[in-house]
Scaffold this active site. Sequence first.
Site, PDB file in Angstrom:
ATOM      1  N   ASP A  67     -21.446  41.666  45.121  1.00  0.00           N
ATOM      2  CA  ASP A  67     -20.366  41.246  43.816  1.00  0.00           C
ATOM      3  C   ASP A  67     -20.676  41.822  42.624  1.00  0.00           C
ATOM      4  O   ASP A  67     -21.537  42.682  42.360  1.00  0.00           O
ATOM      5  CB  ASP A  67     -20.619  39.847  43.787  1.00  0.00           C
ATOM      6  CG  ASP A  67     -22.012  39.240  43.911  1.00  0.00           C
ATOM      7  OD1 ASP A  67     -22.797  40.044  43.615  1.00  0.00           O
ATOM      8  OD2 ASP A  67     -22.283  37.900  43.985  1.00  0.00           O
ATOM      9  N   ASN A 135     -25.855  25.644  43.651  1.00  0.00           N
ATOM     10  CA  ASN A 135     -24.804  24.973  44.503  1.00  0.00           C
ATOM     11  C   ASN A 135     -24.465  25.350  45.868  1.00  0.00           C
ATOM     12  O   ASN A 135     -23.408  24.914  46.329  1.00  0.00           O
ATOM     13  CB  ASN A 135     -23.426  24.913  43.426  1.00  0.00           C
ATOM     14  CG  ASN A 135     -22.946  26.382  43.476  1.00  0.00           C
ATOM     15  OD1 ASN A 135     -23.586  27.424  43.848  1.00  0.00           O
ATOM     16  ND2 ASN A 135     -21.967  26.825  42.821  1.00  0.00           N
ATOM     17  N   HIS A 137     -24.053  28.589  46.784  1.00  0.00           N
ATOM     18  CA  HIS A 137     -23.101  29.718  47.079  1.00  0.00           C
ATOM     19  C   HIS A 137     -24.017  30.801  47.558  1.00  0.00           C
ATOM     20  O   HIS A 137     -25.181  30.962  47.285  1.00  0.00           O
ATOM     21  CB  HIS A 137     -22.520  30.184  45.607  1.00  0.00           C
ATOM     22  CG  HIS A 137     -23.194  30.767  44.723  1.00  0.00           C
ATOM     23  ND1 HIS A 137     -22.630  30.899  43.167  1.00  0.00           N
ATOM     24  CD2 HIS A 137     -24.419  31.379  44.671  1.00  0.00           C
ATOM     25  CE1 HIS A 137     -23.734  31.350  42.683  1.00  0.00           C
ATOM     26  NE2 HIS A 137     -24.685  31.970  43.213  1.00  0.00           N
ATOM     27  N   GLU A 142     -18.271  30.608  45.897  1.00  0.00           N
ATOM     28  CA  GLU A 142     -18.366  29.232  45.487  1.00  0.00           C
ATOM     29  C   GLU A 142     -18.030  28.199  46.692  1.00  0.00           C
ATOM     30  O   GLU A 142     -17.201  28.348  47.459  1.00  0.00           O
ATOM     31  CB  GLU A 142     -17.595  28.995  44.190  1.00  0.00           C
ATOM     32  CG  GLU A 142     -17.939  29.922  43.259  1.00  0.00           C
ATOM     33  CD  GLU A 142     -19.449  29.864  42.482  1.00  0.00           C
ATOM     34  OE1 GLU A 142     -20.236  29.329  43.074  1.00  0.00           O
ATOM     35  OE2 GLU A 142     -19.732  30.176  41.269  1.00  0.00           O
TER      36      GLU A 142
HETATM   37  C1  F6R Z   1     -26.306  38.038  43.136  1.00  0.00           C
HETATM   38  C2  F6R Z   1     -25.626  36.927  44.059  1.00  0.00           C
HETATM   39  C3  F6R Z   1     -25.847  35.366  43.935  1.00  0.00           C
HETATM   40  C4  F6R Z   1     -27.234  35.112  43.541  1.00  0.00           C
HETATM   41  C5  F6R Z   1     -27.448  33.548  43.333  1.00  0.00           C
HETATM   42  C6  F6R Z   1     -28.967  33.365  42.937  1.00  0.00           C
HETATM   43  O1  F6R Z   1     -25.601  39.298  43.743  1.00  0.00           O
HETATM   44  O2  F6R Z   1     -24.855  37.373  44.836  1.00  0.00           O
HETATM   45  O3  F6R Z   1     -25.499  34.778  44.751  1.00  0.00           O
HETATM   46  O4  F6R Z   1     -28.154  35.367  44.599  1.00  0.00           O
HETATM   47  O5  F6R Z   1     -26.714  33.122  42.149  1.00  0.00           O
HETATM   48  O6  F6R Z   1     -29.279  33.972  41.868  1.00  0.00           O
HETATM   49  P1  F6R Z   1     -30.853  33.997  41.198  1.00  0.00           P
HETATM   50  O7  F6R Z   1     -31.573  34.797  42.168  1.00  0.00           O
HETATM   51  O8  F6R Z   1     -30.768  34.650  39.725  1.00  0.00           O
HETATM   52  O9  F6R Z   1     -31.288  32.494  41.156  1.00  0.00           O
END
Ligand code: F6R
Length: 243
Positions: A67, A135, A137, A142
Amino acid sequence: MKLEILNNYSEMVAVAADIFAKQISEKPDSVLCLATGSTPVGVYQNLIKKVENKEISFKDVKTFNLDEYQGLDANHPESYRYFMNDNLFNHIDINIDNTKVPSGVGNLDEIAKEYDAAIDAAGGIDLLILGIGSNGHIAFNEPGTPFGSYTHTLKLDERTRMDNARFFDGNIDEVPTHAITMGIYSIIRAKKIILLANGKHKARAVKETVQGEITTDVPASILQVHPDVTIIMDHDAASFLGD
Ligand code: F6R
């Protein structure tokens, strides 16, 4: 789903890096899908060491990232392209032309359409790493995202923007409101998936992913149907399992 519950973050990232190393050793031209955020940083540090020690080479590896924020170009220090160059690509023997991060600038609908086609043209993803949002995701899918989704643009949840404000000097107004992400179907088509989660703030999402109903309210819950998923976590992230 295979669950690996480890004592701490450094054990988690060592296990994950070994899975990557095995994949690359067995198939030197592997197609990998990589994540950003705080969770995978230690995995990338371990992989850099393995390249320095000549245990593995990324010479023939291709990568796709999950992403990118809308509106941030490669020079923005919080763009995911910048993150990947800084945390991994600049330190390993990969051909930078073989690394793809969806661009957050330009015609994002076109970019999204071309992204899945590029993954197909590369032969599909052999190994994909995920973090998880508080959440539930995965990538920037989302809650509510259809399970059949391909790469697409979206509006970020306020909770995700709040979680990520820490990367923008704590200022939520600086966090982009939109993003481009591989879809849930783009993700679950990968042959092998590992998901890493550490910390108490991930415990609810991990429980719902592993033991909850499969529902678009918890995007990661779709991983229950994938034949080769390993969730690597610490005791804090696993602390609600079994309740
Ligand atoms: C990042 C991504 C997100 C993160 C998630 C957890 O490329 O796709 O889904 O993996 O938001 O983020 P952290 O690791 O910062 O807790």
